[in-house]
Design a protein around this motif. Structure first.
Motif, PDB file in Angstrom:
ATOM      1  N   MET A   1      -3.140  -7.219   2.441  1.00 54.67           N
ATOM      2  CA  MET A   1      -2.197  -7.354   1.336  1.00 54.67           C
ATOM      3  C   MET A   1      -1.572  -6.004   1.010  1.00 54.67           C
ATOM      4  N   TYR A   2      -2.403  -4.952   1.012  1.00 53.48           N
ATOM      5  CA  TYR A   2      -1.879  -3.608   0.768  1.00 53.48           C
ATOM      6  C   TYR A   2      -0.974  -3.146   1.902  1.00 53.48           C
ATOM      7  N   ARG A   3      -1.250  -3.602   3.112  1.00 56.05           N
ATOM      8  CA  ARG A   3      -0.342  -3.274   4.220  1.00 56.05           C
ATOM      9  C   ARG A   3       1.036  -3.873   3.960  1.00 56.05           C
ATOM     10  N   GLY A   4       1.068  -5.081   3.376  1.00 55.82           N
ATOM     11  CA  GLY A   4       2.344  -5.697   3.044  1.00 55.82           C
ATOM     12  C   GLY A   4       3.090  -4.909   1.983  1.00 55.82           C
ATOM     13  N   ILE A   5       2.366  -4.487   0.936  1.00 59.78           N
ATOM     14  CA  ILE A   5       2.995  -3.660  -0.103  1.00 59.78           C
ATOM     15  C   ILE A   5       3.520  -2.366   0.508  1.00 59.78           C
ATOM     16  N   SER A   6       2.711  -1.729   1.357  1.00 60.37           N
ATOM     17  CA  SER A   6       3.116  -0.459   1.979  1.00 60.37           C
ATOM     18  C   SER A   6       4.316  -0.645   2.884  1.00 60.37           C
ATOM     19  N   GLN A   7       4.383  -1.770   3.582  1.00 62.30           N
ATOM     20  CA  GLN A   7       5.527  -2.046   4.448  1.00 62.30           C
ATOM     21  C   GLN A   7       6.821  -2.091   3.638  1.00 62.30           C
ATOM     22  N   SER A   8       6.763  -2.786   2.497  1.00 60.13           N
ATOM     23  CA  SER A   8       7.935  -2.873   1.626  1.00 60.13           C
ATOM     24  C   SER A   8       8.300  -1.502   1.076  1.00 60.13           C
ATOM     25  N   CYS A   9       7.299  -0.713   0.710  1.00 59.12           N
ATOM     26  CA  CYS A   9       7.553   0.623   0.167  1.00 59.12           C
ATOM     27  C   CYS A   9       8.194   1.531   1.220  1.00 59.12           C
ATOM     28  N   ARG A  10       7.702   1.475   2.445  1.00 58.09           N
ATOM     29  CA  ARG A  10       8.280   2.319   3.495  1.00 58.09           C
ATOM     30  C   ARG A  10       9.739   1.954   3.745  1.00 58.09           C
ATOM     31  N   LYS A  11      10.041   0.676   3.715  1.00 61.63           N
ATOM     32  CA  LYS A  11      11.413   0.229   3.971  1.00 61.63           C
ATOM     33  C   LYS A  11      12.377   0.789   2.940  1.00 61.63           C
ATOM     34  N   SER A  12      11.932   0.907   1.684  1.00 63.38           N
ATOM     35  CA  SER A  12      12.809   1.371   0.607  1.00 63.38           C
ATOM     36  C   SER A  12      12.511   2.800   0.174  1.00 63.38           C
ATOM     37  N   ASP A  13      11.690   3.518   0.948  1.00 63.45           N
ATOM     38  CA  ASP A  13      11.355   4.921   0.667  1.00 63.45           C
ATOM     39  C   ASP A  13      10.753   5.079  -0.729  1.00 63.45           C
ATOM     40  N   VAL A  14       9.776   4.226  -1.023  1.00 60.09           N
ATOM     41  CA  VAL A  14       9.070   4.251  -2.305  1.00 60.09           C
ATOM     42  C   VAL A  14       7.661   4.795  -2.084  1.00 60.09           C
TER      43      VAL A  14
ATOM     44  N   ILE B   1       4.119  -8.148   0.421  1.00 60.44           N
ATOM     45  CA  ILE B   1       5.566  -7.936   0.489  1.00 60.44           C
ATOM     46  C   ILE B   1       6.248  -8.593  -0.699  1.00 60.44           C
ATOM     47  N   LYS B   2       5.868  -9.828  -0.999  1.00 63.08           N
ATOM     48  CA  LYS B   2       6.490 -10.541  -2.117  1.00 63.08           C
ATOM     49  C   LYS B   2       6.250  -9.814  -3.435  1.00 63.08           C
ATOM     50  N   ALA B   3       5.026  -9.329  -3.648  1.00 64.09           N
ATOM     51  CA  ALA B   3       4.718  -8.614  -4.895  1.00 64.09           C
ATOM     52  C   ALA B   3       5.575  -7.372  -5.042  1.00 64.09           C
ATOM     53  N   ALA B   4       5.750  -6.634  -3.955  1.00 60.96           N
ATOM     54  CA  ALA B   4       6.549  -5.408  -4.018  1.00 60.96           C
ATOM     55  C   ALA B   4       8.029  -5.716  -4.196  1.00 60.96           C
ATOM     56  N   GLU B   5       8.537  -6.672  -3.431  1.00 63.36           N
ATOM     57  CA  GLU B   5       9.971  -6.954  -3.450  1.00 63.36           C
ATOM     58  C   GLU B   5      10.433  -7.529  -4.794  1.00 63.36           C
ATOM     59  N   CYS B   6       9.569  -8.258  -5.491  1.00 60.14           N
ATOM     60  CA  CYS B   6       9.930  -8.759  -6.822  1.00 60.14           C
ATOM     61  C   CYS B   6      10.283  -7.608  -7.756  1.00 60.14           C
ATOM     62  N   ASN B   7       9.530  -6.519  -7.662  1.00 64.56           N
ATOM     63  CA  ASN B   7       9.799  -5.358  -8.495  1.00 64.56           C
ATOM     64  C   ASN B   7      11.008  -4.572  -7.993  1.00 64.56           C
ATOM     65  N   MET B   8      11.146  -4.457  -6.685  1.00 60.84           N
ATOM     66  CA  MET B   8      12.319  -3.789  -6.120  1.00 60.84           C
ATOM     67  C   MET B   8      13.597  -4.462  -6.615  1.00 60.84           C
ATOM     68  N   SER B   9      13.559  -5.783  -6.703  1.00 58.24           N
ATOM     69  CA  SER B   9      14.741  -6.531  -7.124  1.00 58.24           C
ATOM     70  C   SER B   9      15.128  -6.205  -8.557  1.00 58.24           C
ATOM     71  N   ASP B  10      14.141  -5.981  -9.413  1.00 51.17           N
ATOM     72  CA  ASP B  10      14.441  -5.628 -10.806  1.00 51.17           C
ATOM     73  C   ASP B  10      15.138  -4.270 -10.900  1.00 51.17           C
ATOM     74  N   ILE B  11      14.697  -3.305 -10.099  1.00 54.89           N
ATOM     75  CA  ILE B  11      15.356  -1.997 -10.090  1.00 54.89           C
ATOM     76  C   ILE B  11      16.771  -2.128  -9.518  1.00 54.89           C
ATOM     77  N   ALA B  12      16.913  -2.940  -8.471  1.00 53.73           N
ATOM     78  CA  ALA B  12      18.234  -3.169  -7.882  1.00 53.73           C
ATOM     79  C   ALA B  12      19.189  -3.757  -8.907  1.00 53.73           C
ATOM     80  N   ALA B  13      18.673  -4.658  -9.753  1.00 56.35           N
ATOM     81  CA  ALA B  13      19.515  -5.332 -10.739  1.00 56.35           C
ATOM     82  C   ALA B  13      19.996  -4.398 -11.840  1.00 56.35           C
ATOM     83  N   MET B  14      19.408  -3.217 -11.952  1.00 51.60           N
ATOM     84  CA  MET B  14      19.864  -2.222 -12.922  1.00 51.60           C
ATOM     85  C   MET B  14      20.858  -1.256 -12.295  1.00 51.60           C
TER      86      MET B  14
END
Length: 257
Positions: A111-124, A73-86
């Motif tokens: 770990m991949y389940r965590g990444i997938s969870q973050s992706c599903r939340k933001s439709d990525v 989740i942390k790995a995915a959300e760090c990148n989501m935040s960069d897109i949000a900041a643009m």
């Protein structure tokens, strides 16, 4: 000469950027912001945003503190935040990992389940990546998104007279890291802010409609405001008493002296 001798990681990026040609007409922003900005179709078509971020075990996370899902989740959300900041919306993700030879397969799956969870939340859409071996776990994510031209918020667009805002309480992750490092009892609020941070995609696109500049402040308010000032050729005045600090952060600071 060491990286610390030139002023740290950001100064290193500035030096490296000078070695890279910048004569591509489709590149609106290359190195120097939270994401690169590419014009891939005539306006008013959205710009393409591209960001990448790397998490290294024992530097950005520790298995003794985090579950595998939390690391993902942390790995995915760090990148989501960069897109949000643009001012943009994330859409496509690629995750590459380097793993020690003795890593448990179940840990990697979780770990991949965590990444997938973050992706599903933001439709990525999570579309793949690469896997190799290394001494510690390293997770590198590349995330692509889109932003409407009139919603793009660069670090270099701040104007004299702008007001400076943040989207929540500051300092909780740093407080948690300090408490964990010293073996102090820690509240659930601080722990979650450090182990499973969340991007502000819930508000960023609305803010982008009004903002002249935005930035991800995961490295701290002071350094990130300086980045905006340097790139926009402006100054900033911050009233310390008005910085939103959660009571749990204040309590941690007092406990640590």
């Amino acid at each position: 000469m060491k990286i610390k001798d030139i002023g740290g990681e950001f100064k290193l990026i500035q030096r490296l950027a000078k070695l890279i040609p910048e004569d591509r007409t489709e590149v609106l922003m290359g190195i120097g912001d939270d994401a690169a900005v590419l014009r891939v179709a005539p306006e008013p078509a959205p710009y393409l945003l591209v960001t990448t971020d790397m998490l290294v075990e024992n530097h950005h996370f520790r298995r003794a503190w985090s579950t595998a899902e939390q690391v993902g989740i942390k790995a995915a959300e760090c990148n989501m935040s960069d897109i949000a900041a643009m001012g943009g919306t994330p859409q496509w993700m690629f995750a590459s990992i380097s793993l020690p030879s003795d890593i448990d397969v179940i840990w990697v799956e979780n770990m991949y389940r965590g990444i997938s969870q973050s992706c599903r939340k933001s439709d990525v859409a999570l579309l793949g990546g690469d896997t190799t071996s290394g001494e510690v776990i390293t997770i590198n994510i590349t995330l692509l998104g889109r932003v409407a031209p009139d919603h793009l918020c660069l670090r270099s667009s701040a104007q004299p007279g702008d007001l400076l805002f943040v989207t929540g309480y500051l300092g909780a992750s740093a407080a948690a890291y300090a408490m964990l490092s010293r073996g102090k009892p820690i509240s659930e609020y601080l722990l979650q802010k450090h182990l499973t941070p969340t991007s502000r995609l819930d508000v960023s696109t609305r803010i982008a409609f009004f903002a002249s500049a935005m930035i991800d402040i995961s490295d701290g308010l002071g350094p990130e405001v300086r980045h905006i000032c340097e790139q926009s050729n402006v100054g900033a005045r911050i009233e310390a008493r008005r910085i939103p600090i959660h009571d749990e952060v204040t309590a941690a600071a007092r406990m640590l002296g």
